[in-house]
Motif scaffolding. Structure first.
Motif, short mmCIF file in Angstrom:
data_model
loop_
_atom_site.label_atom_id
_atom_site.label_comp_id
_atom_site.label_asym_id
_atom_site.label_seq_id
_atom_site.Cartn_x
_atom_site.Cartn_y
_atom_site.Cartn_z
N LEU A 99 0.83 -1.20 0.00
CA LEU A 99 0.00 0.00 0.00
C LEU A 99 0.87 1.26 0.00
CD1 LEU A 99 -2.92 1.14 0.23
CD2 LEU A 99 -2.59 1.13 2.71
N ILE A 100 1.94 1.24 0.79
CA ILE A 100 2.84 2.39 0.85
C ILE A 100 3.45 2.67 -0.52
CG2 ILE A 100 5.02 3.22 1.80
CD1 ILE A 100 4.34 1.70 4.38
N HIS A 101 3.84 1.62 -1.22
CA HIS A 101 4.46 1.80 -2.53
C HIS A 101 3.45 2.24 -3.58
CE1 HIS A 101 7.83 -0.45 -0.73
NE2 HIS A 101 8.56 0.10 -1.69
N ARG A 102 2.21 1.81 -3.44
CA ARG A 102 1.18 2.21 -4.40
C ARG A 102 0.67 3.62 -4.13
NH1 ARG A 102 -1.26 -1.78 -7.51
NH2 ARG A 102 -3.19 -0.57 -7.58
N SER A 120 -5.35 -5.24 7.56
CA SER A 120 -4.43 -6.09 6.80
C SER A 120 -4.30 -7.47 7.42
CB SER A 120 -3.05 -5.42 6.71
OG SER A 120 -2.47 -5.25 7.99
N ILE A 121 -4.25 -7.54 8.74
CA ILE A 121 -4.14 -8.84 9.41
C ILE A 121 -5.42 -9.65 9.24
CG2 ILE A 121 -3.89 -9.97 11.66
CD1 ILE A 121 -2.08 -7.55 12.44
N MET A 122 -6.56 -8.99 9.33
CA MET A 122 -7.83 -9.69 9.14
C MET A 122 -7.92 -10.28 7.74
SD MET A 122 -11.73 -8.22 9.51
CE MET A 122 -11.64 -7.34 7.94
N ILE A 123 -7.50 -9.51 6.73
CA ILE A 123 -7.49 -10.03 5.36
C ILE A 123 -6.55 -11.22 5.25
CG2 ILE A 123 -6.84 -9.48 2.98
CD1 ILE A 123 -7.81 -6.60 3.52
N ALA A 124 -5.39 -11.12 5.90
CA ALA A 124 -4.40 -12.20 5.82
C ALA A 124 -4.95 -13.50 6.41
CB ALA A 124 -3.13 -11.79 6.55
N THR A 125 -5.74 -13.40 7.48
CA THR A 125 -6.28 -14.64 8.08
C THR A 125 -7.16 -15.39 7.10
OG1 THR A 125 -8.25 -13.54 9.02
CG2 THR A 125 -6.25 -13.58 10.38
N LYS A 126 -7.81 -14.66 6.21
CA LYS A 126 -8.72 -15.31 5.26
C LYS A 126 -7.96 -16.04 4.16
CE LYS A 126 -12.32 -11.90 6.22
NZ LYS A 126 -13.26 -10.88 5.69
N LEU A 127 -6.68 -15.72 3.98
CA LEU A 127 -5.87 -16.42 2.99
C LEU A 127 -4.93 -17.43 3.61
CD1 LEU A 127 -6.64 -13.54 1.56
CD2 LEU A 127 -4.88 -14.26 -0.07
N PHE A 128 -4.42 -17.11 4.82
CA PHE A 128 -3.41 -17.96 5.43
C PHE A 128 -4.00 -18.98 6.41
CE2 PHE A 128 -0.61 -15.09 3.50
CZ PHE A 128 0.69 -15.57 3.60
N ASP A 129 -5.09 -18.67 7.05
CA ASP A 129 -5.67 -19.57 8.05
C ASP A 129 -6.93 -20.21 7.50
OD1 ASP A 129 -3.65 -18.73 9.64
OD2 ASP A 129 -4.87 -17.60 11.05
N ASP A 130 -6.99 -21.53 7.52
CA ASP A 130 -8.18 -22.20 6.99
C ASP A 130 -9.37 -22.06 7.91
OD1 ASP A 130 -6.99 -23.75 8.87
OD2 ASP A 130 -6.94 -25.60 7.71
N ILE A 131 -9.14 -21.70 9.16
CA ILE A 131 -10.22 -21.49 10.13
C ILE A 131 -9.97 -20.14 10.80
CG2 ILE A 131 -11.37 -22.36 12.18
CD1 ILE A 131 -10.44 -25.14 11.43
N HIS A 132 -10.99 -19.30 10.84
CA HIS A 132 -10.81 -17.95 11.37
C HIS A 132 -12.14 -17.37 11.81
CE1 HIS A 132 -12.56 -16.34 7.66
NE2 HIS A 132 -11.84 -17.27 7.03
N TYR A 133 -12.07 -16.31 12.61
CA TYR A 133 -13.27 -15.58 13.02
C TYR A 133 -13.74 -14.67 11.88
CZ TYR A 133 -12.99 -16.95 17.95
OH TYR A 133 -12.99 -17.66 19.11
N LEU A 154 -12.89 -3.41 2.33
CA LEU A 154 -13.14 -3.22 0.91
C LEU A 154 -12.23 -2.14 0.33
CD1 LEU A 154 -14.92 -4.17 -1.43
CD2 LEU A 154 -16.55 -2.37 -0.82
N ASP A 155 -12.08 -1.04 1.07
CA ASP A 155 -11.23 0.05 0.60
C ASP A 155 -9.78 -0.40 0.48
OD1 ASP A 155 -11.25 3.26 0.34
OD2 ASP A 155 -9.43 2.65 1.39
N PHE A 156 -9.32 -1.16 1.47
CA PHE A 156 -7.95 -1.65 1.47
C PHE A 156 -7.69 -2.56 0.26
CE2 PHE A 156 -4.28 -4.08 2.77
CZ PHE A 156 -3.56 -3.24 3.60
N LEU A 157 -8.63 -3.45 -0.02
CA LEU A 157 -8.48 -4.37 -1.14
C LEU A 157 -8.43 -3.63 -2.47
CD1 LEU A 157 -10.88 -7.23 0.02
CD2 LEU A 157 -8.38 -7.37 -0.19
N PHE A 158 -9.27 -2.61 -2.62
CA PHE A 158 -9.25 -1.85 -3.86
C PHE A 158 -7.95 -1.06 -4.00
CE2 PHE A 158 -13.84 -2.57 -4.36
CZ PHE A 158 -13.90 -2.75 -5.73
N ARG A 159 -7.43 -0.53 -2.88
CA ARG A 159 -6.17 0.20 -2.93
C ARG A 159 -5.02 -0.72 -3.35
NH1 ARG A 159 -6.19 5.32 -0.30
NH2 ARG A 159 -8.20 5.76 0.67
N LEU A 160 -5.12 -2.01 -2.99
CA LEU A 160 -4.11 -2.99 -3.38
C LEU A 160 -4.39 -3.60 -4.75
CD1 LEU A 160 -3.27 -5.09 -0.18
CD2 LEU A 160 -2.00 -3.18 -1.16
#
Length: 243
Positions: A99-102, A120-133, A154-160
């Motif tokens: 995000l900083i570079h973009r 960012s951490i919440m988004i990461a759990t959805k890709l890295f952890d098969d079980i999450h809150y 949503l805003d973070f994902l669009f920025r990336l």
């Protein structure tokens, strides 16, 4: 755009949150390293900016004033209550750096650091952890309203531009960077294991041994266990079930 509320005093609802953290008495090394890195970045940026009044509400991630909870305590809280894998904190740092570079015109400061970390951490759990809150639980942990947190995600994902995949080489590179930051921090009084590129002989067996050692050291840096790196990245961490 709706008005953001400041990150709430998140410790007031501790009694309503299940402590699903593992039996570790200290946070993983990666939390200490990430906190030191972000705190150093915030201090450097705010020294250059000076007056932060012009940065209030600059984006959806900016609050009116810095939260009273420190970045280190905020990360520890996320780890304590969500029990997400330490790999998620590395991936979250990767996302923030992208995000900083973009968008270099939006520096990381005390007004936006907590929201950026939580998102960012919440988004990461959805890709890295098969079980999450789910997001509702993360909103309680982070002291951010659920509607606001959904908007932040949503805003973070669009920025990336939805670039959230992290390769093994990138992951190891950021771990190496965080480890160096940790070694420079005055909080650390012990010697940490090192890992990185192959060294010495170029024989196949030596390379495989070097890779095996590097992976073990990487896992020690992340959370102190001896699980294989491949398993940690491929399967994630068996944390609480999404609910």
């Amino acid at each position: 755009m709706g008005k953001n509320q400041d990150v709430q005093e998140v410790d007031v609802e501790d009694g309503n949150l299940p402590a699903t953290v593992s039996s570790q008495t200290e946070p993983p090394n990666v939390l200490v390293a990430l906190a030191a890195t972000i705190e150093r970045l915030v201090a450097r940026n705010e020294k250059c900016i000076g007056d932060l009044s012009g940065h209030r509400k600059l984006t959806i991630f900016h609050g009116e004033r810095p939260p009273s909870i420190s970045i280190a305590k905020y990360l520890e809280r996320i780890y304590k209550y969500t029990n997400c894998s330490p790999s998620c904190f590395v991936a979250g740092f990767v996302y923030i750096d992208r995000l900083i570079h973009r968008q270099p015109h939006v520096p990381i400061i005390s007004l936006n650091a907590h929201r950026l970390l939580m998102t960012s951490i919440m988004i990461a759990t959805k890709l890295f952890d098969d079980i999450h809150y789910n997001n509702a639980f993360y909103s309680r942990v982070g002291g951010i309203g659920i509607a606001e947190l959904n908007g932040l995600e949503l805003d973070f994902l669009f920025r990336l531009d939805f670039r959230v995949q992290v390769t093994l080489n990138v992951f190891e590179g950021y771990c190496t960077y965080l480890q160096k930051e940790l070694l420079m921090s005055d909080r650390v009084s012990r010697t940490l294991p090192t890992f990185g590129r192959f060294g010495g002989s170029y024989g196949v067996l030596d390379k495989e041994k070097s890779l095996e050692d590097a992976q073990k050291n990487l896992l020690l840096f992340l959370n102190g266990n001896s699980t294989t790196l491949a398993a940690a990245l491929a399967r994630g961490h068996s944390g609480p079930r999404n609910r």
